[in-house]
Write a protein that holds these residues in place. Structure first.
Motif, PDB file in Angstrom:
ATOM      1  N   UNK A  80       0.789  -1.276  -0.032  1.00  0.00           N
ATOM      2  CA  UNK A  80       0.265  -0.069   0.114  1.00  0.00           C
ATOM      3  C   UNK A  80       0.563   1.192   0.182  1.00  0.00           C
ATOM      4  N   UNK A  81       1.801   0.934   0.286  1.00  0.00           N
ATOM      5  CA  UNK A  81       3.018   2.047  -0.024  1.00  0.00           C
ATOM      6  C   UNK A  81       3.343   2.463  -1.584  1.00  0.00           C
ATOM      7  N   UNK A  82       2.795   4.094  -1.022  1.00  0.00           N
ATOM      8  CA  UNK A  82       3.176   4.535  -3.146  1.00  0.00           C
ATOM      9  C   UNK A  82       4.716   5.417  -2.592  1.00  0.00           C
ATOM     10  N   UNK A  83       5.008   4.990  -3.392  1.00  0.00           N
ATOM     11  CA  UNK A  83       6.775   5.927  -4.111  1.00  0.00           C
ATOM     12  C   UNK A  83       6.561   6.337  -5.529  1.00  0.00           C
ATOM     13  N   UNK A  84       7.051   7.720  -5.565  1.00  0.00           N
ATOM     14  CA  UNK A  84       7.392   8.522  -6.740  1.00  0.00           C
ATOM     15  C   UNK A  84       9.076   7.670  -6.765  1.00  0.00           C
ATOM     16  N   UNK A  85       9.457   7.786  -7.918  1.00  0.00           N
ATOM     17  CA  UNK A  85      10.905   7.036  -8.128  1.00  0.00           C
ATOM     18  C   UNK A  85      11.593   8.900  -9.576  1.00  0.00           C
ATOM     19  N   UNK A  86      12.713   8.512  -9.290  1.00  0.00           N
ATOM     20  CA  UNK A  86      13.443   9.443  -9.632  1.00  0.00           C
ATOM     21  C   UNK A  86      13.465   8.819 -10.882  1.00  0.00           C
ATOM     22  N   UNK A  87      13.235  10.079 -12.116  1.00  0.00           N
ATOM     23  CA  UNK A  87      13.593   9.265 -12.943  1.00  0.00           C
ATOM     24  C   UNK A  87      15.399   9.241 -13.417  1.00  0.00           C
ATOM     25  N   UNK A  88      15.703   7.996 -14.386  1.00  0.00           N
ATOM     26  CA  UNK A  88      17.146   7.778 -14.065  1.00  0.00           C
ATOM     27  C   UNK A  88      18.144   9.172 -14.825  1.00  0.00           C
ATOM     28  N   UNK A  89      17.115   9.724 -16.123  1.00  0.00           N
ATOM     29  CA  UNK A  89      18.035  10.414 -17.030  1.00  0.00           C
ATOM     30  C   UNK A  89      17.882  12.426 -16.217  1.00  0.00           C
ATOM     31  N   UNK A  90      16.883  12.471 -15.199  1.00  0.00           N
ATOM     32  CA  UNK A  90      17.429  12.729 -14.070  1.00  0.00           C
ATOM     33  C   UNK A  90      18.377  13.872 -13.631  1.00  0.00           C
ATOM     34  N   UNK A  91      18.836  15.554 -14.001  1.00  0.00           N
ATOM     35  CA  UNK A  91      19.925  15.399 -12.944  1.00  0.00           C
ATOM     36  C   UNK A  91      20.416  15.752 -11.955  1.00  0.00           C
ATOM     37  N   UNK A  92      20.984  15.478 -11.116  1.00  0.00           N
ATOM     38  CA  UNK A  92      21.171  15.179  -9.993  1.00  0.00           C
ATOM     39  C   UNK A  92      20.909  15.820  -8.347  1.00  0.00           C
ATOM     40  N   UNK A  93      20.117  15.153  -8.066  1.00  0.00           N
ATOM     41  CA  UNK A  93      19.404  16.010  -7.703  1.00  0.00           C
ATOM     42  C   UNK A  93      20.296  16.696  -6.435  1.00  0.00           C
ATOM     43  N   UNK A  94      20.021  18.207  -6.097  1.00  0.00           N
ATOM     44  CA  UNK A  94      20.626  19.185  -4.713  1.00  0.00           C
ATOM     45  C   UNK A  94      19.305  19.333  -4.234  1.00  0.00           C
TER      46      UNK A  94
END
Length: 111
Positions: A80-94
């Motif tokens: 039941x958990x909901x996750x939203x994954x960062x896209x592999x082609x996204x720039x590095x997270x800051x």
């Protein structure tokens, strides 16, 4: 309750709270209605503000998101958990603190 229905409810409530007067009286009811409606709105605001602040607190996580375009569709896990994954082609997270210090163009997006 939609906005129009809420307005109609507030007007009806204001009208029902006022003293009953006959049509023969010359007294203008508008100032009294305005005062009563003001009281209703103040009471409503006092009741709604804590709930709205709770929503703001719960959605403060949105400040962490650099751009919705960097994330995929939400997934519901079997538990039941909901996750939203960062896209592999996204720039590095800051983190937000680092983003505030960046100059335009440093994040790979020209502004």
């Amino acid at each position: 309750m939609d906005s129009r229905r809420l307005k109609m409810f507030l007007i009806a409530a204001a009208l029902s709270l006022g003293p009953q007067t006959s049509f023969a009286e010359e007294k203008d009811p508008i100032p009294e209605l305005r005062d009563q409606l003001g009281e209703i709105l103040r009471d409503l605001r006092q009741q709604i503000e804590p709930a709205l602040q709770g929503l703001v607190d719960k959605f403060s996580i949105l400040e962490e998101i650099d751009s919705f375009e960097n994330y995929g569709e939400p997934e519901v896990l079997p538990n039941g958990d909901i996750i939203i994954r960062r896209r592999p082609d996204a720039p590095d997270y800051a983190p937000p603190a680092q983003r505030d210090r960046q100059t335009p163009g440093q994040d790979g997006v020209d502004t």
